[in-house]
Design an enzyme around this catalytic site. Structure first.
Site, short mmCIF file in Angstrom:
data_model
loop_
_atom_site.label_atom_id
_atom_site.label_comp_id
_atom_site.label_asym_id
_atom_site.label_seq_id
_atom_site.Cartn_x
_atom_site.Cartn_y
_atom_site.Cartn_z
N HIS A 92 -4.63 1.09 10.84
CA HIS A 92 -5.93 0.44 11.00
C HIS A 92 -6.39 0.63 12.43
O HIS A 92 -7.01 -0.26 13.01
CB HIS A 92 -5.83 -1.05 10.68
CG HIS A 92 -5.16 -1.35 9.36
ND1 HIS A 92 -4.49 -2.53 9.12
CD2 HIS A 92 -5.07 -0.63 8.21
CE1 HIS A 92 -4.01 -2.52 7.88
NE2 HIS A 92 -4.34 -1.38 7.32
N GLU B 135 0.80 -1.22 0.00
CA GLU B 135 0.00 0.00 0.00
C GLU B 135 0.85 1.29 0.00
O GLU B 135 0.36 2.35 0.38
CB GLU B 135 -0.94 0.02 1.21
CG GLU B 135 -1.95 -1.10 1.18
CD GLU B 135 -3.07 -0.86 2.17
OE1 GLU B 135 -4.19 -0.57 1.71
OE2 GLU B 135 -2.82 -0.95 3.39
N HIS C 49 -0.36 5.76 7.73
CA HIS C 49 -1.53 4.92 7.41
C HIS C 49 -1.66 3.87 8.50
O HIS C 49 -0.68 3.21 8.85
CB HIS C 49 -1.37 4.24 6.05
CG HIS C 49 -2.37 3.14 5.86
ND1 HIS C 49 -3.72 3.34 5.95
CD2 HIS C 49 -2.21 1.81 5.60
CE1 HIS C 49 -4.36 2.18 5.77
NE2 HIS C 49 -3.46 1.25 5.55
N HIS D 25 -11.43 -0.35 6.49
CA HIS D 25 -9.98 -0.47 6.39
C HIS D 25 -9.23 0.26 7.52
O HIS D 25 -8.61 -0.37 8.35
CB HIS D 25 -9.55 0.06 5.02
CG HIS D 25 -8.11 -0.17 4.69
ND1 HIS D 25 -7.64 -0.20 3.39
CD2 HIS D 25 -7.02 -0.34 5.47
CE1 HIS D 25 -6.34 -0.42 3.41
NE2 HIS D 25 -5.94 -0.50 4.66
MN MN Z 1 -3.90 -0.82 5.21
#
Ligand code: MN
Length: 277
Positions: free
Chosen positions: A140, A119, A138, A209
């Site tokens: 979760h 990603e 980024h 996500h």
């Molecule tokens: Mn991810």
């Protein structure tokens, strides 16, 4: 047009899909022979920047923002068209030797056999659209997911999370990838769509996500990622009690200005524990 085994006629899009499926099935050595040459390096980054990036990885784990998954990047200090990101691994285990350099298409400059995060396009595509952004997280993180998945707006509960006053839009991957994706930002087109959703904001949520945070330094982005998670928990608690009174736009803007110079204080605290100091 060509007639497929299914009896339907398909245009070029279908053939390109088939071609990429064939390419993906080839051994890595064959595929690499077709690949573009690696982009040029911007040269060694400031060691202090690398040190902060490693610390950021450890802090985000220690503070419960990332676990085995998630990542943090920073723009290269010598060249804004390059960024730095760990090889694919759990953030808490990252060392300076794991940091890789990428161009903004998220192609590694010198992979040396190291695997990239699938990603990584999240980072490259936001850097392309946001010259003001120098660092990106980024994650979760679990407190944010209920907001991403219900569409309830995440809003600032106190002055520390004032950066949420500008809003935290929710990225719906079905709009960009259709109804059957694996939810991952696995190419530049999806990274671009996510960057468009983020727009000029600091935080965007990703339905099903996680979330992203963007800022003008590693310390600021770590601050935002941590307090996005903290704010989500606080807001969920407040909503059990009643209807929260959030900071209004003027309060949020003023508090964000006041907080700008204060991110060093928690950074030193956060850094001490995971870095073993
Ligand atoms: Mn991810």
């Amino acid at each position: 047009m060509m007639t497929c085994l299914c009896g339907q006629k398909h245009g070029i899009g279908r053939r390109m899909l088939l071609a990429s499926a064939v390419a993906a099935a080839l051994p890595a050595s064959t595929r690499n022979a077709w690949a573009q040459p690696a982009p040029a390096s911007a040269g060694p980054a400031d060691p202090a920047l690398i040190e902060d990036l490693v610390a950021g990885n450890h802090i985000l784990y220690d503070q419960g923002v990332v676990d085995g998954f998630g990542h943090i990047s920073v723009r290269h200090d010598k060249d804004p068209s390059r960024y730095l990101l760990s090889r694919s691994m759990a953030p808490a285990l990252v060392t300076a030797d794991d940091i890789m350099e990428y161009d903004l298409d998220s192609t590694p400059v010198d992979a040396r056999g190291r695997t990239s995060y699938l990603e990584r396009f999240i980072h490259g595509e936001i850097y392309k659209l946001r010259p003001d952004v120098t660092a990106i997280v980024h994650s979760h993180s679990p407190g944010v997911l209920p907001f991403a998945d219900t569409g309830v707006a995440l809003r600032p509960m106190n002055h520390i999370a004032s950066f949420l006053g500008e809003g935290a839009p929710i990225f719906e991957i079905r709009d960009a990838a259709g109804p059957a994706s694996d939810m991952l930002i696995r190419n530049a087109a999806l990274g671009h769509a996510l960057a468009l959703t983020l727009g000029k904001k600091s935080v965007a949520l990703m339905r099903g996500h996680g979330s992203i945070a963007a800022a003008h330094s590693i310390r600021h982005v770590v601050f935002r990622a941590i307090y996005t998670e903290v704010n989500a928990h606080t807001q969920a608690e407040a909503m059990k009690l009643g209807t929260p009174q959030f900071l209004n736009a003027e309060e949020a803007a003023a508090a964000t200005k006041a907080n700008d110079g204060l991110v060093g204080r928690p950074w030193e605290l956060w850094k001490r524990r995971p870095m073993g100091k």
